[in-house]
Motif scaffolding. Structure first.
Motif, PDB file in Angstrom:
ATOM      1  N   ARG A 181       0.816  -1.211   0.000  1.00  0.00           N
ATOM      2  CA  ARG A 181       0.000   0.000   0.000  1.00  0.00           C
ATOM      3  C   ARG A 181       0.852   1.263   0.000  1.00  0.00           C
ATOM      4  O   ARG A 181       0.449   2.278  -0.547  1.00  0.00           O
TER       5      ARG A 181
ATOM      6  N   LYS B  61      -5.119  -0.816   7.390  1.00  0.00           N
ATOM      7  CA  LYS B  61      -5.537  -0.090   6.190  1.00  0.00           C
ATOM      8  C   LYS B  61      -5.859   1.357   6.532  1.00  0.00           C
ATOM      9  O   LYS B  61      -5.436   2.284   5.825  1.00  0.00           O
ATOM     10  N   HIS B  62      -6.559   1.583   7.633  1.00  0.00           N
ATOM     11  CA  HIS B  62      -6.911   2.950   8.039  1.00  0.00           C
ATOM     12  C   HIS B  62      -5.675   3.743   8.462  1.00  0.00           C
ATOM     13  O   HIS B  62      -5.543   4.913   8.103  1.00  0.00           O
TER      14      HIS B  62
ATOM     15  N   THR C  31      -3.799   4.691   5.308  1.00  0.00           N
ATOM     16  CA  THR C  31      -4.477   5.782   4.602  1.00  0.00           C
ATOM     17  C   THR C  31      -4.192   7.111   5.291  1.00  0.00           C
ATOM     18  O   THR C  31      -3.854   8.099   4.623  1.00  0.00           O
TER      19      THR C  31
END
Length: 101
Positions: A39, A79-80, A83
């Motif tokens: 990511r 994931k948060h 981000t």
């Protein structure tokens, strides 16, 4: 004797067993770092974000529902965090670019 499942370890960690959470870190760190590296496209950032993910998971372990897969819960947090990390990095870059002009 079989090793406890991640969900059992998380439930134990929720009850205050620190060594259970430590075992979850050992089990999930490599996969989480690899997930985050894809990511973020930067291995050192992935390590930092993984550390932040585990800190948040530890802080929020009381909210974990052991009837759900622990990995899914942990990776959603990751994931948060990733981000938020990217957004913060972009904001810094914009400020630095504006400041340089």
């Amino acid at each position: 004797m079989n090793a406890p499942s991640a969900e059992e370890l998380a439930a134990s960690a929720r009850d205050g067993n620190r060594s259970s959470f430590d075992e979850l870190v050992v089990r999930y760190r490599p996969r989480l770092v690899a997930f985050l590296a894809r990511r973020l496209a930067d291995a050192s950032e992935a390590e930092d974000v993984a550390q932040e993910t585990f800190l948040r998971a530890c802080d929020r372990i009381a909210q974990y529902d052991p009837s759900r897969p622990f990995g899914t819960w942990l990776f959603a947090i990751g994931k948060h965090v990733a981000t938020n990390h990217v957004v913060a990095r972009c904001r810094r870059e914009v400020r630095e670019t504006r400041g340089a002009s």
